[in-house]
Write an enzyme that holds these catalytic residues in place. Structure first.
Site, mmCIF file in Angstrom:
data_model
loop_
_atom_site.group_PDB
_atom_site.id
_atom_site.type_symbol
_atom_site.label_atom_id
_atom_site.label_comp_id
_atom_site.label_asym_id
_atom_site.label_seq_id
_atom_site.Cartn_x
_atom_site.Cartn_y
_atom_site.Cartn_z
ATOM 1 N N GLU A 167 -5.453 10.733 7.085
ATOM 2 C CA GLU A 167 -4.153 9.820 6.957
ATOM 3 C C GLU A 167 -3.426 10.473 6.359
ATOM 4 O O GLU A 167 -3.440 11.418 5.175
ATOM 5 C CB GLU A 167 -4.494 8.474 6.421
ATOM 6 C CG GLU A 167 -5.525 7.755 7.251
ATOM 7 C CD GLU A 167 -5.815 6.322 6.935
ATOM 8 O OE1 GLU A 167 -5.476 5.361 7.768
ATOM 9 O OE2 GLU A 167 -5.972 6.150 5.579
ATOM 10 N N GLN B 117 4.614 0.410 2.287
ATOM 11 C CA GLN B 117 3.838 -0.597 3.147
ATOM 12 C C GLN B 117 3.563 -2.057 2.603
ATOM 13 O O GLN B 117 3.000 -2.111 1.580
ATOM 14 C CB GLN B 117 2.503 0.109 3.410
ATOM 15 C CG GLN B 117 2.573 1.293 4.417
ATOM 16 C CD GLN B 117 2.797 0.973 5.787
ATOM 17 O OE1 GLN B 117 1.888 0.404 6.796
ATOM 18 N NE2 GLN B 117 3.886 1.211 6.197
ATOM 19 N N ASN C 21 0.900 -1.389 -0.016
ATOM 20 C CA ASN C 21 0.163 0.086 -0.121
ATOM 21 C C ASN C 21 0.890 1.028 0.032
ATOM 22 O O ASN C 21 1.588 1.266 -1.023
ATOM 23 C CB ASN C 21 -1.041 0.103 0.976
ATOM 24 C CG ASN C 21 -0.959 -0.135 2.484
ATOM 25 O OD1 ASN C 21 -0.483 -1.155 2.933
ATOM 26 N ND2 ASN C 21 -1.199 0.909 3.100
ATOM 27 N N ASP C 22 0.851 2.156 0.966
ATOM 28 C CA ASP C 22 1.271 3.405 0.727
ATOM 29 C C ASP C 22 2.730 3.575 0.322
ATOM 30 O O ASP C 22 3.602 2.712 0.932
ATOM 31 C CB ASP C 22 1.275 4.182 2.094
ATOM 32 C CG ASP C 22 -0.098 4.173 2.594
ATOM 33 O OD1 ASP C 22 -1.130 3.730 2.174
ATOM 34 O OD2 ASP C 22 -0.194 4.480 3.954
HETATM 35 C C1 FRU Z 1 -3.151 4.475 4.659
HETATM 36 C C2 FRU Z 1 -2.732 3.830 5.829
HETATM 37 C C3 FRU Z 1 -1.917 4.548 6.703
HETATM 38 C C4 FRU Z 1 -1.413 3.607 7.600
HETATM 39 C C5 FRU Z 1 -0.957 2.410 6.657
HETATM 40 C C6 FRU Z 1 -1.230 1.119 7.046
HETATM 41 O O1 FRU Z 1 -3.511 3.843 3.495
HETATM 42 O O2 FRU Z 1 -4.080 3.323 6.269
HETATM 43 O O3 FRU Z 1 -2.819 5.530 7.747
HETATM 44 O O4 FRU Z 1 -0.154 4.083 8.102
HETATM 45 O O5 FRU Z 1 -2.181 2.686 5.605
HETATM 46 O O6 FRU Z 1 -0.823 0.138 6.259
#
Ligand code: FRU
Length: 471
Positions: free
Chosen positions: A218, A53, A36-37
């Site tokens: 976020e 992530q 993810n991020d």
């Molecule tokens: C955004 C998020 C962030 C967090 C991460 C967890 O997509 O929810 O806020 O740090 O992903 O994987």
């Protein structure tokens, strides 16, 4: 074997099982498993670094690690070994964060230690901010972690929602912004400062959510751009307002703390972007081409899931943020076709097709424009623009998706004399830039067959099409 060694061993083995033809050509994907991020986007010791992530073990979100790439040019990236695993007693996940070169020349990562000891028990959940120091390859967590806890949050804020620090250095001090759930139960952006990056002090709350922009926020980012200040946030549970925001999650930017928000992407899949200043001073941003809402529909056969957007260069014109693919994309072109055509109804144009490309279409005297792409039989995605209604409509209903979370967007963009569109297409995604990046629409194409590569146009004006093939 510790958790990080285990992840490194696992990704070394399993990344080899993914053929390069099963990945996008110029968009980043996890070594294996879930991404993810974007995190820790930075220039350190002569190289660009980007972390992500990461759950190497499956194509679903779980036990967040940090994956890692490096690059010399922001275009060609090398997979590095995973940088962090959730291996301390204060964390069950290493959540998002950022990176900087510290005063001692170390690569400093600041991230959120997410701790949820009894799975999904919200009362026990805690998020704290932590550090790790590294040399660009290996990272060691700071022995005095966490460096910021809920004790340094404003009164009434929730310790379970305090995350995603974005760090910068200015006039001899370190600063970060982080997202938090404040006492009204909604998002806010907190700012911290430090002399040494180890001891931090809360200074102020720079933006609060009064219910207008979703719920929790976020991944904040705060930076200077062309003499302005930009704050961007990723918004959870955004309510639809007429046709706007109907994909549930969005990224909003505020220029010079204005009350007016600019959505940074009006397509389907874009969230949690992070920016950095590159070595030439450009502000470059990369986002996760997915949203929390849409990330549940993972096709069974995938060995990886989640993609980064192509790096975009940001600028401000007339108070508005523009985004364009970084110019280095040209180094990927393998051939170019230019056509000047009239396409009154559903025309396919010789030489204009493909699934990995960077294509620009300029319309002159156009009141109406429609383009179908990833087209084969009854499969396609359609983008249309109607000057009279001033609307852009992106329609993914026929893209082959089995689960449709959000499959069309309608966006009022205004009336243009000349209409210009640029599309990056890369097997599993598209990114469309309207009028030099004034509006951007991104979307994934996980379930659209790879041989759906037709492109068709309908327009009442003259079209100039420049198609650069990639790969
Ligand atoms: C955004 C998020 C962030 C967090 C991460 C967890 O997509 O929810 O806020 O740090 O992903 O994987």
């Amino acid at each position: 074997m510790n958790l990080l060694e285990k992840a490194r061993e696992y990704e070394t083995k399993h990344s080899k099982e993914i053929d390069k033809n099963e990945r996008p050509v110029f968009h980043l994907t996890a070594a294996c498993g879930w991404l993810n991020d974007p995190n820790g986007f930075s220039y350190y010791n002569g190289k660009y670094h980007l972390f992500y992530q990461y759950n190497p073990y499956s194509t679903h979100w779980d036990d967040m690690h940090w994956g890692h790439w490096t690059s010399d040019d922001l275009i060609h990236w090398n997979y590095e070994k995973a940088a962090m695993a959730p291996d301390e007693d204060y964390e069950t996940g290493c959540f998002s964060g950022s990176a900087i070169t510290d005063k001692d020349g170390r690569h400093l990562l600041i991230y959120t230690a997410h701790n949820e000891p009894l799975h999904r028990d919200a009362d026990l959940r805690e998020e704290t901010q932590c550090l790790a120091f590294g040399d660009g390859e290996n990272y060691r967590k700071y022995e005095k972690n966490p460096v910021v806890t809920f004790k340094e949050m404003p009164e009434g804020a929730y310790k379970g929602d305090f995350r995603d620090p974005k760090i910068w250095f200015e006039d001899g001090k370190y600063y970060f912004v982080a997202a938090a759930r404040l006492k009204n139960g909604l998002g806010g952006i907190l700012c911290y400062e430090s002399e040494d990056a180890l001891n931090w002090k809360y200074t102020d709350t720079i933006l609060t959510n009064e219910g207008r922009w979703g719920q929790m926020w976020e991944c904040p980012d705060l930076f200077k751009l062309d003499g302005h200040e930009v704050l961007s946030i990723s918004v959870m549970n955004m309510k639809r307002i007429d046709e706007s925001y109907r994909n549930g999650n969005c990224v909003l930017a505020f220029v010079d703390r204005s009350e007016t928000a600019q959505p940074l992407d009006v397509g389907f899949d874009y969230y949690a972007p992070q920016s950095m200043q590159d070595k030439d001073g450009r502000r470059i941003v990369i986002g996760w081409m997915q949203t929390p809402e849409s990330s549940g529909s993972v096709p069974d056969e995938m060995k990886w899931f989640g993609q980064m957007s192509f790096p975009r260069e940001l600028s401000i014109r007339n108070g508005r943020i523009y985004q364009e693919p970084i110019r280095e994309i040209e180094s990927l072109y393998t051939s170019t076709v230019v056509k000047e055509v009239n396409a009154p109804k559903a025309e396919r144009i010789d030489g204009i097709s493909g699934r990995t490309l960077d294509m620009t279409v300029e319309g002159r005297g156009t009141d109406f424009f429609e383009m179908k792409f990833v087209l084969k039989d009854d499969i396609f995605v359609k983008l249309s623009y109607d000057k009279k209604s001033e609307e852009l409509i992106l329609d993914r209903i026929n893209s082959g998706r089995s689960a449709s979370i959000c499959d069309y967007r309608r966006v009022k963009i205004g009336s243009y004399g000349d209409f210009k569109l640029r599309m990056l297409l890369d097997r599993y995604s598209f990114e469309i830039f309207i009028n030099d990046g004034e509006h951007v629409l991104s979307g994934t194409l996980y379930e659209t067959p790879q041989d759906a590569d037709g492109i068709e146009f309908s327009s009442d004006g003259e079209l100039k099409i420049t198609l650069n093939k990639i790969g």
